[in-house]
Design a protein around this motif. Structure first.
Motif, PDB file in Angstrom:
ATOM      1  N   UNK A 255       0.835  -1.202   0.000  1.00 50.06           N
ATOM      2  CA  UNK A 255       0.000   0.000   0.000  1.00 50.06           C
ATOM      3  C   UNK A 255       0.866   1.247   0.000  1.00 50.06           C
ATOM      4  N   UNK A 256       1.858   1.268   0.865  1.00 51.94           N
ATOM      5  CA  UNK A 256       2.755   2.429   0.902  1.00 51.94           C
ATOM      6  C   UNK A 256       3.555   2.547  -0.392  1.00 51.94           C
ATOM      7  N   UNK A 257       3.993   1.415  -0.945  1.00 53.47           N
ATOM      8  CA  UNK A 257       4.731   1.468  -2.202  1.00 53.47           C
ATOM      9  C   UNK A 257       3.867   2.008  -3.330  1.00 53.47           C
ATOM     10  N   UNK A 258       2.590   1.609  -3.348  1.00 53.21           N
ATOM     11  CA  UNK A 258       1.687   2.136  -4.377  1.00 53.21           C
ATOM     12  C   UNK A 258       1.518   3.644  -4.223  1.00 53.21           C
ATOM     13  N   UNK A 259       1.397   4.106  -2.966  1.00 52.14           N
ATOM     14  CA  UNK A 259       1.276   5.543  -2.735  1.00 52.14           C
ATOM     15  C   UNK A 259       2.573   6.257  -3.117  1.00 52.14           C
ATOM     16  N   UNK A 260       3.713   5.623  -2.815  1.00 53.26           N
ATOM     17  CA  UNK A 260       4.994   6.207  -3.211  1.00 53.26           C
ATOM     18  C   UNK A 260       5.061   6.332  -4.721  1.00 53.26           C
ATOM     19  N   UNK A 261       4.633   5.290  -5.420  1.00 53.20           N
ATOM     20  CA  UNK A 261       4.643   5.317  -6.881  1.00 53.20           C
ATOM     21  C   UNK A 261       3.770   6.453  -7.412  1.00 53.20           C
ATOM     22  N   UNK A 262       2.580   6.610  -6.857  1.00 51.94           N
ATOM     23  CA  UNK A 262       1.689   7.682  -7.292  1.00 51.94           C
ATOM     24  C   UNK A 262       2.296   9.048  -7.026  1.00 51.94           C
ATOM     25  N   UNK A 263       2.891   9.195  -5.849  1.00 50.57           N
ATOM     26  CA  UNK A 263       3.451  10.497  -5.481  1.00 50.57           C
ATOM     27  C   UNK A 263       4.683  10.835  -6.310  1.00 50.57           C
ATOM     28  N   UNK A 264       5.516   9.834  -6.590  1.00 47.51           N
ATOM     29  CA  UNK A 264       6.687  10.107  -7.425  1.00 47.51           C
ATOM     30  C   UNK A 264       6.253  10.526  -8.821  1.00 47.51           C
ATOM     31  N   UNK A 265       5.241   9.831  -9.365  1.00 52.04           N
ATOM     32  CA  UNK A 265       4.724  10.230 -10.675  1.00 52.04           C
ATOM     33  C   UNK A 265       4.137  11.639 -10.622  1.00 52.04           C
ATOM     34  N   UNK A 266       3.465  11.948  -9.523  1.00 52.22           N
ATOM     35  CA  UNK A 266       2.902  13.285  -9.349  1.00 52.22           C
ATOM     36  C   UNK A 266       4.021  14.329  -9.264  1.00 52.22           C
ATOM     37  N   UNK A 267       5.082  14.004  -8.523  1.00 50.81           N
ATOM     38  CA  UNK A 267       6.208  14.933  -8.415  1.00 50.81           C
ATOM     39  C   UNK A 267       6.888  15.129  -9.761  1.00 50.81           C
ATOM     40  N   UNK A 268       6.994  14.062 -10.538  1.00 46.88           N
ATOM     41  CA  UNK A 268       7.552  14.209 -11.877  1.00 46.88           C
ATOM     42  C   UNK A 268       6.727  15.191 -12.695  1.00 46.88           C
ATOM     43  N   UNK A 269       5.396  15.079 -12.579  1.00 46.60           N
ATOM     44  CA  UNK A 269       4.537  16.029 -13.282  1.00 46.60           C
ATOM     45  C   UNK A 269       4.713  17.443 -12.771  1.00 46.60           C
ATOM     46  N   UNK A 270       4.892  17.587 -11.438  1.00 48.21           N
ATOM     47  CA  UNK A 270       5.084  18.920 -10.878  1.00 48.21           C
ATOM     48  C   UNK A 270       6.397  19.543 -11.321  1.00 48.21           C
ATOM     49  N   UNK A 271       7.478  18.743 -11.309  1.00 47.07           N
ATOM     50  CA  UNK A 271       8.766  19.268 -11.758  1.00 47.07           C
ATOM     51  C   UNK A 271       8.718  19.594 -13.242  1.00 47.07           C
ATOM     52  N   UNK A 272       8.029  18.747 -14.029  1.00 49.02           N
ATOM     53  CA  UNK A 272       7.878  19.049 -15.456  1.00 49.02           C
ATOM     54  C   UNK A 272       7.107  20.344 -15.665  1.00 49.02           C
ATOM     55  N   UNK A 273       6.090  20.587 -14.840  1.00 45.00           N
ATOM     56  CA  UNK A 273       5.329  21.839 -14.955  1.00 45.00           C
ATOM     57  C   UNK A 273       6.225  23.045 -14.660  1.00 45.00           C
ATOM     58  N   UNK A 274       7.065  22.915 -13.632  1.00 47.17           N
ATOM     59  CA  UNK A 274       7.992  24.008 -13.317  1.00 47.17           C
ATOM     60  C   UNK A 274       8.971  24.216 -14.468  1.00 47.17           C
ATOM     61  N   UNK A 275       9.473  23.119 -15.026  1.00 46.08           N
ATOM     62  CA  UNK A 275      10.398  23.245 -16.145  1.00 46.08           C
ATOM     63  C   UNK A 275       9.727  23.866 -17.362  1.00 46.08           C
ATOM     64  N   UNK A 276       8.445  23.549 -17.596  1.00 48.13           N
ATOM     65  CA  UNK A 276       7.738  24.172 -18.720  1.00 48.13           C
ATOM     66  C   UNK A 276       7.633  25.680 -18.536  1.00 48.13           C
ATOM     67  N   UNK A 277       7.333  26.104 -17.314  1.00 51.65           N
ATOM     68  CA  UNK A 277       7.230  27.545 -17.064  1.00 51.65           C
ATOM     69  C   UNK A 277       8.594  28.214 -17.211  1.00 51.65           C
ATOM     70  N   UNK A 278       9.643  27.546 -16.728  1.00 53.38           N
ATOM     71  CA  UNK A 278      10.993  28.101 -16.921  1.00 53.38           C
ATOM     72  C   UNK A 278      11.330  28.220 -18.403  1.00 53.38           C
ATOM     73  N   UNK A 279      10.881  27.237 -19.173  1.00 53.08           N
ATOM     74  CA  UNK A 279      11.135  27.280 -20.616  1.00 53.08           C
ATOM     75  C   UNK A 279      10.392  28.438 -21.264  1.00 53.08           C
ATOM     76  N   UNK A 280       9.171  28.697 -20.829  1.00 53.63           N
ATOM     77  CA  UNK A 280       8.406  29.824 -21.372  1.00 53.63           C
ATOM     78  C   UNK A 280       9.119  31.136 -21.070  1.00 53.63           C
ATOM     79  N   UNK A 281       9.610  31.271 -19.829  1.00 53.18           N
ATOM     80  CA  UNK A 281      10.345  32.490 -19.452  1.00 53.18           C
ATOM     81  C   UNK A 281      11.578  32.647 -20.325  1.00 53.18           C
TER      82      UNK A 281
END
Length: 714
Positions: A255-281
């Motif tokens: 259960x914790x590993x599944x939550x870790x997997x979801x959160x890591x994927x979510x963090x990847x999306x968050x970091x990608x969103x930050x990188x997209x905004x940096x790219x726009x700037x």
């Protein structure tokens, strides 16, 4: 009881590549085709829409696939021993692990509910209330379509109990080695038939592997060849001890590993969103630098945008190169407003994503990792290590470094935003002053912007780092060199988990019973068909009775040149008592000769499969006197077969002492009951393999060229 009906053609498909095998999704009209070119394609019927292609780049043969019961995930077994668990709809890898080194040949997937009282249930977040992560922005500025919100807690099914699913994948190399895994994330035990202390088997070959309704009961069909060239067919029941004694621990970890997997994927999306905004700037700023460079090309002057802005700041008067840029592009062309709007929006988005999405996700990820660390420490104390505590501590260190990076980047972006706002005001005032009266001296309102912040923005954005302050250089160096690849050990569980049977003297998978079904001389006409199909189905409507069907070719008379095809069906209650050994449970056996609905005996059977709790589907063919072969599909009511009770513990000194040998010893082929099919459907051509979708009531057939798949429905 369902009414048996003839089968009618539904859809068919011709493939460009030959098909090695196929497998139905248990809950949906999805068919997974494994091609001989070593990849798997999942198709949705009836349109044959390609949902995803898996293992496309693999140079290793795909030997087995197994569906999760909900149809969302597919486990793929490779010839090199790898098992990959994939998300079917997304076509992405969920988890992977290494199975038997000789390669995966058999797999089965079972899901079981784990219940506990509210006071004892697994709390994924150290007792915190339910938390939700907000949706991440996509590249189009819209919400991600995959999930508008992500629930990162376990939600109990009722006030009294908190169910959760424990997914168990059983894999085997076919030579006696069996390994269990919890959804590809966690090893859950193993056994080796050839290495058992009793030396019950000489050269075991596992040809089928499946779970009953009770996941603590794993069944296998084993063919063993002795030194005297005698082959024996066994029905073996295993008990995965870890699933019985440590099921809650395994469920908690997964259960914790599944939550870790979801959160890591979510963090990847968050970091990608930050990188997209940096790219726009970066792209927006580069656009202005390019516009200024075009002015330079017209005047053939060696300078740059940053130097000209710095001169304007220090001298207070724009150069002849900067002045047309200020008047023609920024003011008259309204480019300054567009520049300001784009950069400010991106910087604000970086702050929002970091503050409201990434940082909360990191906090929750650290809580899950801390829970895993505690479970690992508990396992060490109780002799059941599951989690590698040292690896978890390293992961926690990586996540904390990510938190420092995001927080530092957020603060840096906030500072840059304040500096950019002042820079934008300063440029606007410069444009106004230049255009006020081009003939008069340049006059600038010193109170229009904070020149110190303007200088900081110009220095950081347009000038090389030789112009930066010591503090600015230190801030950049602190954030350099970090990326999401640092979380790869968490996402792929490399090094996080240890063997669950380590430190235990007791075997993690034990044999509960071994029933000798049938013995026959190897290579004789009395041997079973080359493809001995054993198909199991748990019929909970019939008190957990477990039916197993298989075919033999029995030699009733040694002087007779003909071996008669016999269908054998065993029936055993495997669910009324969870702890009762199958060897102590009565076994019922039916041996019948199958006939078409017109009473013609089936001599050439290619395969059989249970369709539901009432029908057994048999694929066969008939060859006429002039050699014309006709494919057929017949359905039989297997609960109505003539069953007789037999003790699984029967003893005999005869080498042919299998239960079926003893059952047929005192009869001849004329005494074996004949059973007519309820319906026989004539096929367009002979087929060689079949797969049944029990939920949908459809049958898929593979022709002899392995390039045509035909699907029939009742």
């Amino acid at each position: 009881m369902t009414a048996a009906k003839p089968f009618n053609p539904w859809v068919s498909l011709r493939t460009q590549q030959p098909v090695a095998s196929f497998s139905w999704c248990p809950m949906k009209d999805l068919l997974a085709l494994t091609y001989e070119t070593n990849y798997v394609e999942v198709l949705r019927l009836p349109e044959w829409t390609s949902i995803c292609t898996l293992a496309r780049d693999s140079q290793v043969a795909v030997n087995a696939v197994s569906w999760k019961q909900d149809g969302r995930s597919l486990a793929i077994g490779f010839a090199d021993g790898r098992v990959e668990v994939c998300d079917v709809e997304a076509g992405t890898l969920i988890a992977k692990f290494t199975g038997p080194t000789d390669g995966i040949k058999l797999m089965d997937w079972v899901s079981t509910d784990v219940y506990g009282s509210q006071k004892q249930r697994i709390v994924t977040f150290g007792g915190l209330d339910e938390k939700y992560l907000p949706p991440l922005p996509s590249s189009e500025g819209q919400l991600r379509k995959q999930s508008s919100t992500i629930n990162i807690t376990d939600r109990p099914g009722s006030p009294e109990v908190a169910p959760g699913q424990l997914d168990i994948i059983a894999s085997s190399d076919g030579t006696g080695w069996i390994q269990l895994s919890v959804a590809g994330r966690l090893p859950a035990g193993q056994t080796d038939l050839s290495a058992m202390g009793e030396k019950r088997f000489n050269n075991p070959e596992i040809s089928q592997l499946w779970f009953t309704s009770n996941p603590s009961n794993l069944c296998a069909q084993v063919i063993d060849q002795s030194d005297n060239a005698l082959k024996t067919l066994y029905l073996v029941h295993f008990e995965p001890r870890l699933l019985g004694t440590h099921r809650t621990l395994l469920y908690s970890v997964t259960t914790h590993l599944a939550q870790v997997e979801t959160l890591v994927a979510y963090l990847e999306g968050g970091v990608e969103a930050i990188e997209r905004e940096n790219k726009i700037i970066s792209e927006t700023t580069s656009k202005e630098i390019t516009a200024f460079d075009r002015v330079l090309e017209e005047h053939n002057i060696d300078t740059d945008f940053g130097s000209e802005l710095l001169q304007l700041l220090l001298v207070g008067v724009p150069s002849t190169i900067l002045e047309p840029y200020l008047t023609q592009r920024l003011n008259q062309g309204s480019a300054l407003r567009s520049w300001h709007k784009s950069v400010e929006a991106s910087m604000l988005n970086i702050g929002r994503v970091a503050c409201t999405k990434v940082i909360p996700a990191i906090e929750r990820l650290l809580l899950h990792l801390d829970e895993l660390k505690g479970l690992g420490q508990w396992g060490i104390r109780h002799g059941t290590p599951v989690v590698n505590v040292d690896a978890i501590l390293k992961c926690i260190e990586h996540v904390r470094s990510l938190a420092l990076f995001v927080e530092s980047h957020q603060l840096e972006t906030l500072t840059n935003l304040q500096n950019f706002v002042e820079f934008s005001k300063w440029l606007a005032e410069s444009c106004r002053a230049v255009e006020a009266d081009p003939e008069s001296p340049y006059e600038f309102d010193v109170d229009a912007a904070d020149v110190r912040k303007v200088m900081a923005y110009v220095r950081r954005t347009f000038l090389p780092n030789d112009y930066w302050t010591r503090e600015e250089l230190a801030a950049v160096n602190a954030n350099a060199g970090w990326d999401m690849s640092d979380l790869a050990p968490i996402k792929h569980y490399s090094g996080l988990l240890t063997r669950t049977d380590a430190g235990n003297d007791e075997q993690s998978v034990v044999m509960r019973s071994c029933v000798r079904l049938y013995s026959y001389p190897s290579g004789s006409r009395g041997a079973p068909a080359h493809k001995l199909d054993v198909t199991s189905m748990t019929t909970w409507q019939r008190f957990h009775d477990n039916y197993i069907a298989f075919r033999i070719e029995h030699d009733f008379n040694p002087d007779d040149e003909y071996a008669y095809p016999i269908l054998c069906v065993t029936r055993q209650d495997c669910g009324s008592s969870q702890r009762a050994a199958p060897s102590d449970t009565p076994l019922e056996l039916a041996c019948v000769q199958l006939c078409t609905d017109e009473g013609v005996r089936l001599d050439h059977v290619a395969g059989q499969h249970f369709l539901d709790d009432d029908q057994l589907i048999v694929m066969h063919e008939h060859e006429s006197a002039d050699g014309v072969r006709t494919g057929m599909l017949s359905s039989f009511r297997y609960p109505d077969f003539p069953y007789a009770s037999i003790s699984p513990n029967i003893k005999s000194s005869d080498q042919y002492s299998g239960l079926i040998n003893l059952f047929l010893r005192d009869v001849n082929h004329e005494n074996v009951p004949s059973v007519n099919a309820c319906h026989t459907t004539v096929l367009e051509a002979p087929f060689m393999e079949l797969a049944v979708n029990c939920k949908k009531g459809t049958v898929a057939l593979l022709d002899e060229s392995r390039r045509k798949v035909a699907v029939l429905e009742q």
